[in-house]
Design an enzyme around this catalytic site. Structure first.
Site, PDB file in Angstrom:
ATOM      1  N   ARG A   1     -33.737  -2.534 -11.524  1.00  0.00           N
ATOM      2  CA  ARG A   1     -33.034  -3.601 -12.233  1.00  0.00           C
ATOM      3  C   ARG A   1     -33.544  -4.960 -11.749  1.00  0.00           C
ATOM      4  O   ARG A   1     -33.047  -5.495 -10.756  1.00  0.00           O
ATOM      5  CB  ARG A   1     -31.526  -3.494 -12.001  1.00  0.00           C
ATOM      6  CG  ARG A   1     -30.911  -2.206 -12.530  1.00  0.00           C
ATOM      7  CD  ARG A   1     -29.435  -2.123 -12.157  1.00  0.00           C
ATOM      8  NE  ARG A   1     -28.816  -0.919 -12.671  1.00  0.00           N
ATOM      9  CZ  ARG A   1     -27.540  -0.584 -12.446  1.00  0.00           C
ATOM     10  NH1 ARG A   1     -26.777  -1.380 -11.698  1.00  0.00           N
ATOM     11  NH2 ARG A   1     -27.039   0.529 -12.945  1.00  0.00           N
TER      12      ARG A   1
ATOM     13  N   ASP B   1     -33.964  -8.914 -11.481  1.00  0.00           N
ATOM     14  CA  ASP B   1     -32.981  -9.980 -11.621  1.00  0.00           C
ATOM     15  C   ASP B   1     -33.367 -10.958 -12.724  1.00  0.00           C
ATOM     16  O   ASP B   1     -34.501 -10.966 -13.201  1.00  0.00           O
ATOM     17  CB  ASP B   1     -32.843 -10.756 -10.306  1.00  0.00           C
ATOM     18  CG  ASP B   1     -32.172  -9.951  -9.211  1.00  0.00           C
ATOM     19  OD1 ASP B   1     -31.409  -9.030  -9.540  1.00  0.00           O
ATOM     20  OD2 ASP B   1     -32.424 -10.246  -8.028  1.00  0.00           O
TER      21      ASP B   1
ATOM     22  N   ARG C   1     -37.440 -11.516  -2.487  1.00  0.00           N
ATOM     23  CA  ARG C   1     -37.325 -12.975  -2.600  1.00  0.00           C
ATOM     24  C   ARG C   1     -36.945 -13.609  -1.257  1.00  0.00           C
ATOM     25  O   ARG C   1     -37.399 -14.714  -0.938  1.00  0.00           O
ATOM     26  CB  ARG C   1     -36.310 -13.336  -3.682  1.00  0.00           C
ATOM     27  CG  ARG C   1     -36.812 -13.057  -5.095  1.00  0.00           C
ATOM     28  CD  ARG C   1     -35.716 -13.189  -6.131  1.00  0.00           C
ATOM     29  NE  ARG C   1     -35.130 -14.528  -6.124  1.00  0.00           N
ATOM     30  CZ  ARG C   1     -33.995 -14.835  -6.766  1.00  0.00           C
ATOM     31  NH1 ARG C   1     -33.334 -13.893  -7.446  1.00  0.00           N
ATOM     32  NH2 ARG C   1     -33.520 -16.068  -6.722  1.00  0.00           N
TER      33      ARG C   1
END
Length: 248
Positions: free
Chosen positions: A50, A52, A198
């Site tokens: 999934r 972002d 990230r």
């Protein structure tokens, strides 16, 4: 019923991420609507991961089950006809066995984080890189990255809202290299925590600025505290590059 494996490319801008959401459009919704438009069926499209909001994909993998007998090439071309205006492309479509699962059958996921490191802002690459105008030391960033390779508790490198049962992950590969004005961070693992890549990119950027030493990355990891690591890098520099599966 035939299960199709889809390899997808998409630009994350304009989407709320992969997953269908109550507000905004997810990539999943766009693909499911395209399936319905050409086949009349309403199946759920399952992805390997999934991504972002704002995160791009070069090789996202998904699967979908269709009742009608449709050739794989037709599935690919029909989906692309409806997806073209939405910034999503089906690179390949192929029939697979019912035991194939885009998420649970995966053996590796790969990510790329792109930093444009120059004084001038991006024009052609706007929305596709993290622009950092101050000089970065890619060698120091690589030295810091080495501390994160292997099996660790990555509590310091996951979002507070991460829903994973355990913060322990094994990072098989993490490397930093400079290509002219661009710094590229690549990573491979079986799976990643929410925002893990990230936060790694944000922490290594702090190392590149000289605000952290490479050894500070090890200290941040050992702290098992999100506040000990660097910032969460913006989503536009992140790409899901590939998803691998065991050989048949």
């Amino acid at each position: 019923m035939t299960r199709f494996k889809l390899v997808l490319e998409y630009e994350g801008a304009g989407f709320v991420g992969w997953q269908r959401q109550a507000t905004g459009v997810g990539v999943q919704q766009a693909v499911e609507e395209a399936v319905r438009a050409f086949s009349g069926e309403t199946p759920t499209v399952i992805a390997a991961g999934r991504t972002d909001s704002g995160v791009h994909a070069l090789g996202q993998v998904a699967h979908v089950d269709l009742e009608k007998d449709i050739a794989a090439g037709t599935v690919r071309d029909a989906l692309n006809h409806f997806l073209r205006p939405r910034g999503v492309a089906v690179l390949t479509a192929g029939a697979v066995g019912q035991d194939f699962h885009a998420r649970f059958s995966a053996s590796e996921r790969g990510y790329l984080y792109r930093i444009l490191n120059r004084r001038a802002p991006p024009a052609l690459e706007r929305g596709r890189v993290w622009w950092v105008p101050t000089p970065l030391d890619a060698s120091a960033m690589q030295d810091g990255a080495r501390h994160l390779i292997g099996k660790h508790d990555f509590t310091s490198f996951r979002a507070s809202e991460c829903q994973a049962d355990s913060p322990v992950k094994t990072l098989d590969h993490l490397a930093v290299h400079r290509d002219g004005e661009e710094i590229r961070i690549t990573a491979r693992a079986l799976s990643f925590l929410h925002n893990q890549m990230r936060i790694i990119a944000g922490t290594l950027q702090v190392v590149g600025q000289g605000k952290f030493t490479p050894d500070d990355v090890a200290r941040a990891l050992a702290a098992r505290d999100r506040s000990a690591a660097g910032p969460t890098a913006p989503p536009e520099g992140l790409y899901l590059t590939h998803v691998a599966y065991p050989a048949a």
